[in-house]
Structures are given as C-alpha cells and as structure tokens.
Design a protein around this motif. Structure first.
Motif, short mmCIF file in Angstrom:
data_model
loop_
_atom_site.label_atom_id
_atom_site.label_comp_id
_atom_site.label_asym_id
_atom_site.label_seq_id
_atom_site.Cartn_x
_atom_site.Cartn_y
_atom_site.Cartn_z
N TRP A 143 0.73 -1.32 0.03
CA TRP A 143 -0.66 -0.08 -0.22
C TRP A 143 1.38 1.54 0.11
O TRP A 143 1.91 1.39 0.70
N PRO A 167 -4.32 -2.27 6.99
CA PRO A 167 -4.92 -2.64 8.36
C PRO A 167 -5.10 -2.50 9.23
O PRO A 167 -6.52 -2.90 10.16
N THR A 175 -9.03 -1.14 8.11
CA THR A 175 -10.14 -1.91 8.04
C THR A 175 -10.22 -1.95 8.84
O THR A 175 -11.90 -2.94 9.74
N ASP A 189 -2.79 -12.16 1.35
CA ASP A 189 -2.42 -10.71 2.01
C ASP A 189 -3.93 -9.79 2.09
O ASP A 189 -3.88 -9.29 3.31
N TRP A 233 -4.74 -8.84 5.75
CA TRP A 233 -5.54 -6.89 6.06
C TRP A 233 -6.73 -6.73 6.21
O TRP A 233 -6.96 -5.63 7.11
#
Length: 534
Positions: A86, A96, A99, A136, A140
C-alpha cells in the motif's frame, strides 16, 4: 514477459452457495466506493470521512455499511516477496489499521485489484499472484474484492475465463471467502456479436457474487451522467435471467453528486437500481452530500424492495419512446410497478391491471386494491373497476414506483419478450401473425407466460403462440398444444419441436434449431418465469 495461460477446463464453482447453505451475499451490497467521484485520487482520509458522514447522516443505519477501495491504493511495484504494497503517502496508518477502523464503525471493508498484469490505472495487477494477493487481502482485513479486467494477455473470452476461474477456485476452497465482484463481462458488452458477453455472464454467475456488466458510470465532473446511466440501464434490462439468490447483476455506482444530473434524474437512478435489486454503492463526496440526497437515499420503502429476499430484477412490462414500465414480485406477495418517464416533459401514464400481471376479473371479486406510492409513502384504496394504476405528472426523467398489496388476483409473469441484441419486441396482431418490431407500448407487445408454459399477448388473451412449421403464430389451439420453456442461455424453446424462437433478418418471428447463444435467438422474458439453468 507474457504470462503463460493454460486454456484448460476449469471448474467454475463458488458463486451463489452450495445447495442448502446460506449464500455469502444474500442481499445486494450497499455502501461507498471512491472511483466515480475521486478516481485515482484515493486516500485514507476519503474513507475516514465517508465512514463519519454515513454515520452522521444515518445512511449507515439504513443499510449503507460497506466501504470499498478502488484502483490506485498501492505503490507502482510489488515487494520482493511478491506482495502488493500500500502507498504509505496515501494510507499512512496502513490498510490493516483502516479495515480495523472501518469495522469499529460498523462497516465491512472491500478492496480492488485487476486480473491482468496491470490495473486500469497502471498499478500492479494480480496475474500470477492470485494466491499471495488473496492471502494478503484477507490478512489485512478485507471481506469484499472487486476484480477488474484490464491488461490480460489477450482480449479473448477463453483467457478471461481461465484467469477469473483462478479466483473462483480460491473462493470455492476457502470456508471464509470474500465477496467476489467480477468485472469481466464489462469488457465484452456493446459488441456486434454478444455471444461472448452472454457466456461470461454465465460463468461469472457460477464463480462470484456480483458481476459488473457494462460501461463505467460517468465520472466526476466530466460529461453528461443521464445518458451514461441510461446506457447501463439499457444493458441491465437484457440480463435479468442471470440474477438469482446469491448473485447480482451490477449496473455500476450511484454517482450521486455528478453536476449534470437534475434531482429528478438522481432519484430515478436510485429508484431504478432499487427496482432491480442492484447493488447500491454510492460514489460521491459524502462530506458534501445534501439533505435532499440523504432524504431520497434513505427512502425505506424503496430500500425495502431493493433488499427484498426474492431479489428479483424488475423486467420491462412495456416500452415506447417516452415511457418504460417495469414490474417484479416481492417476498410477501406484493407486486412492484415502476414507471420511468424518458420524455422531455412531464406526463401521466395509466398501467392496466393486466400489464401489472394481475387480472381485472379476479380483482373485481374483492372490494378494492391497496396501492402505495413509494416516493410519498401514501397508501390509496383503488377501485378494481378503475382499470389500473395511474402515475400522474411524472416529471421529465422522473420515476414513479408503486407497491400493489397482495390481493385476490393471482400474479402471472407479464411483460415484453424482446431480442437482447436488436432490442425489438415480439409483437402480436389481430391476424395472429407474430413478428419482431420496434417497441411501441402496445398490448400486442405485452405477453403473459402461464404456469403451463403457454404464452399469450394481452391483445389476444385467448390465443397463444405456436411453432407452425417454423413460423410463429398466435392461435386458440396454442393454449393447449404449445408449451414453451426458458433457458438461462436466453433461448425460448418450444416443447413440441425443441426449436428456439428466432428473429429473422426481416423481423419475422420464426422457430429454428437452437444454436449456442445466437444473437437472433437470445430473448428476455418477464420476471417470474422459471429459468432452466442447464
């Protein structure tokens, strides 16, 4: 170096749900996506602001509970271990963290990638990195994945099928799979030959949970949004046969704040998507959303028909140059009638009970018919002898939506039968000759499909279509001799001859040997007709 694509048979599994299990996506998703409003100008702040605005306005609490990232969230290269990275300038706290924040506010996070070597914006694609990206994205904290279709090794349907099937396999093998939004069909729409488009819609239905099937909705602030929205609408009405519990046809975002819309056009966009049980994904600057926009987007009566458990996609009842009428059923037995004024001035239209799929004769056995206007919330008792529902003074590009309460009348699937390439309507006339003609809103183009498979126009309710040695006619005998069945391929098949309804080059309606999703044989039928998925 091009990826090596092995064109082998792949099990297209994972889509709606295994038999007897709850589908991963039982109702259309509602929420926010950045693309149509912000495009590649994606930042952490956009989603924090969106979450706060959805909570403050009450939109989260009426169902808009998804926050989906689109293209350009990553750096321009992968990490040494192959993972996506990212962009820390855009997302300084990391995905992470984002979210986790979303979930703490009551939202479900979603992310974007592309099936090819590069995304549409030029960022790393997922080709040959499917497994690591899947792991991934889940690690995340994402629970929804939009899969675009730019930059595949070639533009053919077999390559798209093989690459997207890799994701279908990951979904099928994962007990905690993400919702999978498949954009592959959008790369095959609008062509002179629509066979590949139909084919991709078929396998998208089997491996995923929703499929975007046509052009991007107009992005902010360029261009004219009404023609863009209507283009996607016209693609959408061709595809109702694919929608089923666990899978949704996706006509793209609600670009709420596009400056070219009138308020009536915005409301029509919302009302039509609700009638379709289509995804309601807002792509707008939620920090600047107006009271009028919040009001119509919060209409609980319209959201209820969008989120109805039958998830029927409303289909066309009639069409002419100024008016489209659509209908569908909802779970409690009520009937929805949606009336779109495409014309340049306000107008009124009466839709007969028969066009709404009801029987005047049966309704007269009751006292009256209960009808609710879903924009005003007003419920009216309508005399069955009135002949139908009238939408009065519908503004240009406005839409009226009515909910007819379950009554003494049975519901019969009723509406247009039209070729989904030519968009010409199957037309009956008093002589019994049947042909494909430009849609004109006449009773000869509105068909009832009976439970026994017999099909009649409301112009000639006692005559049904037959395959008369290759010619399609309407005859009284047809209501006992010629039953028809409808396949997810779009074929309308005669039970006696096993031939398919076909539009000849001159518009003649014929019955010929069924081919594979041939342009001249793929037709749309009214909602409620049983679709054979084999």
């Amino acid at each position: 170096m091009k990826s090596q694509i092995a064109l082998t048979a792949v099990g297209l599994v994972g889509g709606a749900a295994a038999a007897g299990s709850e589908p991963l996506l039982p109702l259309p998703p509602m929420g926010f996506n950045n693309w149509a409003r912000f495009m590649t100008n994606i930042t952490e702040g956009i989603f924090v602001d969106a979450a706060e605005a959805l909570v403050k306005t009450g939109l989260r609490d009426v169902g808009y509970n998804r926050l989906n990232l689109d293209d350009a969230w990553s750096t321009m290269a992968r990490a040494a271990n192959g993972s996506m990275v990212w962009d820390t300038k855009k997302f300084p706290k990391g995905l992470p963290w984002l979210t986790s924040y979303m979930k703490s506010k009551g939202f479900i996070p979603g992310i974007y990638t592309d099936a090819g070597t590069l995304s549409c914006g030029g960022y790393p694609g997922a080709l040959d990195h499917e497994e690591i990206d899947w792991k991934d994205f889940k690690a995340w904290g994402f629970e929804y994945l939009k899969m675009d279709g730019c930059n595949l090794p070639d533009g053919g349907e077999p390559v798209y099928r093989e690459v997207y099937a890799r994701w279908g396999k990951l979904i099928a093998e994962d007990p905690e799979a993400m919702v999978f939004s498949d954009s592959a069909p959008a790369y095959f729409e609008g062509q002179k030959n629509l066979t590949d488009w139909y084919t991709i819609m078929g396998w998208a239905q089997k491996m995923g949970h929703l499929a975007r099937h046509s052009a991007d909705i107009q992005t902010y602030p360029k261009g004219k949004s009404w023609p863009s929205m209507m283009y996607n609408y016209d693609q959408h009405v061709r595809l109702a046969r694919y929608q089923k519990v666990g899978f949704f046809n996706d006509p793209d975002f609600l670009n709420v704040d596009h400056p070219s819309y009138t308020l009536d056009e915005k409301k029509s966009h919302f009302a039509l998507w609700c009638s379709f049980s289509a995804p309601l994904l807002l792509s707008t600057d939620l920090t600047a959303i107006t009271k009028e926009e919040v009001e119509y987007l919060s209409n609980k009566d319209l959201i209820a028909i969008n989120q109805d458990k039958l998830i029927q996609q409303a289909t066309l009842v009639s069409r002419d140059s100024n008016w489209d009428v659509l209908s569908k059923d909802v779970e409690n037995g009520d009937r929805i009638v949606t009336i779109l004024n495409k014309g340049a001035s306000a107008g009124s239209l009466t839709v007969s009970w028969e066009r709404a799929g009801l029987s005047t004769k049966a309704l007269r056995r009751g006292k009256d018919v209960t009808v609710k206007d879903l924009w005003t919330g007003k419920t009216t008792k309508v005399d069955a002898k009135s002949g139908g529902i009238t939408a009065s003074n519908v503004p240009s590009h406005g839409t009226a939506v009515f909910r007819i309460a379950k009554s003494v009348s049975p519901v019969t699937p009723t509406g247009l039968i039209f070729n989904t390439l030519s968009m010409k309507c199957l037309t009956d006339d008093k002589s019994g000759k049947v042909s494909f003609k430009a849609c004109d809103g006449s009773d000869g183009q509105t068909w009832q499909v009976r439970r026994d498979g017999h099909i009649n126009s409301i112009l000639r309710p006692d005559e049904c279509i037959v395959d008369a040695e290759g010619k399609i006619l309407s005859r009284h005998s047809g209501c006992s001799t010629d039953g028809w069945s409808y396949a997810v391929s779009g074929n309308l098949i005669n039970g006696n001859s096993a031939n398919c309804l076909t539009e000849a080059a001159d518009g003649t309606a014929t019955a010929t040997k069924c081919g594979y999703e041939l342009n001249e044989q793929v037709v749309a039928l009214p909602i409620g007709v049983t679709v054979n998925e084999k």
